[in-house]
Design a protein around this motif. Structure first.
Motif, short mmCIF file in Angstrom:
data_model
loop_
_atom_site.label_atom_id
_atom_site.label_comp_id
_atom_site.label_asym_id
_atom_site.label_seq_id
_atom_site.Cartn_x
_atom_site.Cartn_y
_atom_site.Cartn_z
N SER A 147 24.76 40.66 53.73
CA SER A 147 24.71 40.66 55.20
C SER A 147 25.11 42.01 55.77
O SER A 147 25.76 42.82 55.10
N ARG A 200 17.64 33.82 59.83
CA ARG A 200 18.47 34.75 59.06
C ARG A 200 19.25 35.70 59.96
O ARG A 200 20.37 36.11 59.64
N ASN A 215 21.65 38.27 58.00
CA ASN A 215 22.05 37.60 56.76
C ASN A 215 20.86 37.49 55.81
O ASN A 215 19.70 37.65 56.21
N SER A 216 21.15 37.22 54.55
CA SER A 216 20.11 37.02 53.53
C SER A 216 19.07 38.13 53.57
O SER A 216 17.87 37.88 53.60
#
Lengths: 107, 122
Positions: B17, B67, B84-85
């Motif tokens: 992240s 995400r 994120n991700s």
């Protein structure tokens, strides 16, 4: 999502030339169309909103026309500082979408 | 003079992240929509996310939905992008812009920052 398609993808022109870039929307977007100028290493610059209204401080060499699905950006007399990539962008709906860009190069 | 400055970019591994920040000066952002736009190397501009002036409406590109999370702190004149991700496809220069004109998010992207580079690589 609304797809924006510009043509041409690139063009070569000389100082003083009249240049026209076309932008087509995949569905009608009224006049919710903007144009931006982007030079390498710099932030994009907003040129035109509402298809035809010039952003404050932008030279009147730039002119935008169109409504619905067909739009054009015209540079009346190309100047050295106008060599750049130009993008159209629709603000009719989200997601906001850009055309793929038109690179204006020196002939 | 309005200034927009992004920060928080860097090198991150896939799956991890990163949080981007955007500070605006010379303009009180509490009346304006705000946006994140990115450009991968050699590619065109891609809108990532937009947030209404009060933060009640937020929209995302399909490529980041689920995400990324955009937020704002009008008291501090900041907007944020929590990513994120992350995947290698998220590698790009990320621009923060103010939304000009009317509408929920603003009709055009007015003031731009210089961008912050995000590189996702193992």
């Amino acid at each position: 999502d609304i797809q924006m398609t510009q043509s041409p993808s690139s063009l070569s022109a000389s100082i003083g030339d009249r240049v026209t870039i076309t932008c087509r929307a995949s569905q009608p977007i009224n006049i919710y169309l903007n144009w931006y100028q982007h030079k390498p290493g710099k932030a994009p610059k907003h040129l035109i909103y509402g298809a035809a209204s010039l952003q404050s401080g932008v030279t009147s060499r730039f002119r935008g026309t169109g409504s619905g699905t067909e739009f054009t950006l015209t540079i009346s007399s190309l100047q050295p500082e106008d060599f750049a990539t130009y993008y159209c962008q629709q603000s009719y709906s989200v997601p906001r979408t850009f055309g793929q860009g038109t690179k204006v190069e020196v002939k | 003079e309005v200034q927009v400055v992004e920060s928080g970019g860097g090198l991150v591994q896939p799956g991890r992240s990163l949080r981007l920040s955007c500070e605006v000066s010379g303009l009180n952002i509490n009346s304006y929509g705000m946006h994140w736009i990115r450009q991968a190397s050699g590619k065109g501009l891609e809108w990532v996310s937009g947030i209404s002036w009060g933060g009640s409406s937020i929209a995302y590109a399909d490529s980041v939905k689920g995400r990324f999370t955009m937020s704002r702190d009008n008291a501090k004149n900041f907007v944020y992008l929590q990513m994120n991700s992350l995947t290698t496809d998220d590698t790009a220069l990320y621009y923060c812009t103010t939304g000009g004109g009317g509408g929920t998010y603003g009709d055009f992207f007015h003031h731009w920052g210089p961008g912050t580079l995000v590189t996702v690589s193992s």
